[in-house]
Design an enzyme around this catalytic site. Sequence first.
Site, mmCIF file in Angstrom:
data_model
loop_
_atom_site.group_PDB
_atom_site.id
_atom_site.type_symbol
_atom_site.label_atom_id
_atom_site.label_comp_id
_atom_site.label_asym_id
_atom_site.label_seq_id
_atom_site.Cartn_x
_atom_site.Cartn_y
_atom_site.Cartn_z
ATOM 1 N N SER A 105 -5.379 -0.575 -2.597
ATOM 2 C CA SER A 105 -5.913 0.771 -2.404
ATOM 3 C C SER A 105 -6.992 0.689 -1.339
ATOM 4 O O SER A 105 -7.942 -0.090 -1.462
ATOM 5 C CB SER A 105 -6.502 1.292 -3.720
ATOM 6 O OG SER A 105 -6.854 2.655 -3.594
ATOM 7 N N GLU A 106 -6.859 1.478 -0.263
ATOM 8 C CA GLU A 106 -7.730 1.238 0.890
ATOM 9 C C GLU A 106 -9.200 1.535 0.637
ATOM 10 O O GLU A 106 -10.055 1.110 1.395
ATOM 11 C CB GLU A 106 -7.221 1.967 2.145
ATOM 12 C CG GLU A 106 -7.104 3.457 2.037
ATOM 13 C CD GLU A 106 -5.681 3.893 1.743
ATOM 14 O OE1 GLU A 106 -5.020 3.272 0.884
ATOM 15 O OE2 GLU A 106 -5.236 4.882 2.352
ATOM 16 N N ASN A 107 -9.512 2.267 -0.450
ATOM 17 C CA ASN A 107 -10.935 2.451 -0.756
ATOM 18 C C ASN A 107 -11.558 1.226 -1.401
ATOM 19 O O ASN A 107 -12.758 1.225 -1.666
ATOM 20 C CB ASN A 107 -11.169 3.711 -1.601
ATOM 21 C CG ASN A 107 -10.380 3.726 -2.885
ATOM 22 O OD1 ASN A 107 -9.282 3.185 -2.956
ATOM 23 N ND2 ASN A 107 -10.943 4.341 -3.911
ATOM 24 N N SER A 156 -11.477 -4.394 2.886
ATOM 25 C CA SER A 156 -10.243 -3.676 2.618
ATOM 26 C C SER A 156 -9.411 -3.553 3.892
ATOM 27 O O SER A 156 -8.195 -3.743 3.876
ATOM 28 C CB SER A 156 -10.551 -2.278 2.069
ATOM 29 O OG SER A 156 -9.368 -1.622 1.684
ATOM 30 N N ASN A 204 0.855 -1.177 0.000
ATOM 31 C CA ASN A 204 0.000 0.000 0.000
ATOM 32 C C ASN A 204 0.895 1.233 0.000
ATOM 33 O O ASN A 204 1.765 1.376 0.858
ATOM 34 C CB ASN A 204 -0.917 0.006 1.222
ATOM 35 C CG ASN A 204 -1.902 1.173 1.192
ATOM 36 O OD1 ASN A 204 -1.505 2.321 1.300
ATOM 37 N ND2 ASN A 204 -3.179 0.857 1.041
#
Lengths: 218, 218, 219, 219
Positions: free
Chosen positions: C48-50, C90, C25
């Site tokens: 991607s944390e979204n 996530s 990340n």
Amino acid sequence: MNKLITLEEAADMIHDGMSIMFGGFLGVRNPFKLVDAIIEKGVKDITLIANDTSFPEVGIGKLIVNRQVKKVIASHIGTNKETGNQMNSGEMEVELVPQGTLAERIRAAGAGLGGVLTPTGLGTVVADGKDVVEVDGKQYLLEKPLRADVALIVGAKVDTKGNIRYKKSTRNFNPIMATAADLVIVEADEIVEAGELDPDDIMTPGIFVDYIILGGDK
Amino acid sequence: MNKLITLEEAADMIHDGMSIMFGGFLGVRNPFKLVDAIIEKGVKDITLIANDTSFPEVGIGKLIVNRQVKKVIASHIGTNKETGNQMNSGEMEVELVPQGTLAERIRAAGAGLGGVLTPTGLGTVVADGKDVVEVDGKQYLLEKPLRADVALIVGAKVDTKGNIRYKKSTRNFNPIMATAADLVIVEADEIVEAGELDPDDIMTPGIFVDYIILGGDK
Amino acid sequence: MDANMEKEYIARRVAKELKDGDVVNLGIGLPTMVANYIPEGIEITLQSENGFLGMGPAPAKGEEDSYLVNAGGAFVTLNPGGVFFDSAESFLIIRGGHVDTTVLGALEVDEKGNLANWMVPGKMVPGMGGAMDLVTGAKKVIVAMNHTAKGSHKILKECTLPLTAVNAVDLIITEMGVMEVTEKGIELVEINPEFTVEQVQAATGATLIISENLKPIEV
Amino acid sequence: MDANMEKEYIARRVAKELKDGDVVNLGIGLPTMVANYIPEGIEITLQSENGFLGMGPAPAKGEEDSYLVNAGGAFVTLNPGGVFFDSAESFLIIRGGHVDTTVLGALEVDEKGNLANWMVPGKMVPGMGGAMDLVTGAKKVIVAMNHTAKGSHKILKECTLPLTAVNAVDLIITEMGVMEVTEKGIELVEINPEFTVEQVQAATGATLIISENLKPIEV
């Protein structure tokens, strides 16, 4: 059980002082029509729960600028200066929650769990005033479940039973918010007949969804 | 990073005394080939973690009959009399866990959470010896995360990166088990090239999967 | 080196930390540049944390997809074999230790591995976003940043700003050097040949341990 | 009534408790029969704890799908608009209060609403399966069973067997009557006209409160 309603009918259900969860991430696919309806109706004193407060001119960011929000619960407010301004002036309360903790708190509420035991936030201001629970010698912060009166979410394809498919990175908080509010309204890009979606590929079961409005044409 | 291996290579990774999670529900789509390989290899003293112990002649039920299991952690053992027999004779330890608690304990391990706060089991023998945590005046049982050395799961369609799609009611515990074991092997009905599955419809990301074997023809 | 060259230098050195098969990340800003310098033959998966894995580069002009942005809100693409999921999954991935390496910037780092990168009281309170979960959950935490903020120390004996996490940072990579956070303190293990050890120490607010095997940075 | 007629009678009466739009989980055995008697104009959604909503009837012979069984392992079908999910989501639905009504059998029920239905120490230990979560999480818990076990009381002042849950049962429906679990005890609100109140009381191990509005069961 017709779940399809008009934007006006949806707006009639949103009242001053309600806590409202909004799907979306940095303004990407907030429920734009529902937000605009809330602006038009002039709903006040909202407790706004979302990943972030978007940008001043986009989606839920406009609710902040319009001073319709009493309290924000979010992980990030840096893209909307107005949030910071109203926080600093004391006009609006802001509770900052780590993004993963926010997700789990909402899920815990939806799942009937008493809270979340997470290492995130230990030793930081996030831990202030919260209980620490030790499990097998390791410490975890006890974070409480987070529910709302209303969840306003977005779906790419929604069937008439309220079954939802999301698209690409716009899934984000929508599925968990759908489980953790008394009233759930989905703004659909497209509405199809029940049975048209592959039952393996539905991401939010329709039992979580109270009403559907047709979105699109933002 | 070729994840596709033979059944023999998979069997080489399973050793005496390991804790092993098995996907499936009442014998419906246990990883049949992997189970048979474990029987053939004669792996002993397994801690078997699964929803149930299937039927005596089906899937993981055979591991019980074959006395390869030292301990069972499951929600239901009633369909395999041999489990009850070995429990009553003291040959095998059985920890019965409510099905929803089992799911959340596995998920908590996968998610890095310290445990699960659930109302399920309060006031019953399930609560014996466990901590009770009070949150806002309500009591919850603290159930600990559950990990395993190995997770052996099934997938209907698996791509070469290990991305998995499950089919109908055979999804059950597979997706959460994939997150909570040091070694994850998926037995695939069908293997396709990476990129062939719709990224919106993948149910287990390939990063959780170490190896793939081709199943089918049970 | 000018500011842009410094950033590229840091990003190139960070990229060498990544191993084949890693799930990574990258934070907004400089860390995002790391993706441009992944060594040949190394395949990494960007998270991607979204809500996705397999993040690809920015799309060509005119090919932006309004349903696909990264955690900074910028248009991106998805590589073949990528996958989308929701925020709970996530952060299961992030908090559960399934991210091998996270690379992010810092306002301050100290010799205990404490990190401050999310607020300056009274001035800047953007919020922590996913940073607290990332540095708590990722197996390896790399801080990639300029060594000082216009001459002010950022690498300190003890952080003064509100923390993002305690004892979380493994490696600090700046335009001056590569530093490991050890139990005894911050150890300088590689140095940019343009600087002397004395210069790096002077730019650092904690006493550096100088590695017996101190090497020049190669990028 | 013979045993089969009794079961049908109970199932028919339980079915009348269900309201349009309800999400319902039916246990194995008698409770499963309730699905056959849903009143006209009432649409309910059946939840199966192994991972789906919208469970339909058993398939025709030869049309069984090896990927689709209910929580008892029996072949079923899926109605249009149904949806599959994993066990974590299934029990999020169950424990989170998203199931309106759960119907299940019991070995014992008592006047505090305590329920025992998952083990007889030393004899039968099948395990609780999803029952503990269901009775804890569902908004309304209906016990559907024969009033006695070959004459032995099953409705008691206090359960003697290991409990499934404390204070969980809302309604008990047997071939003799319909009983509400209230704060004051078990209240008989409907009675099968084939029995007298005295007969029902004699078959019950707790002192019944007889409703002022006691009605005959209509099925």
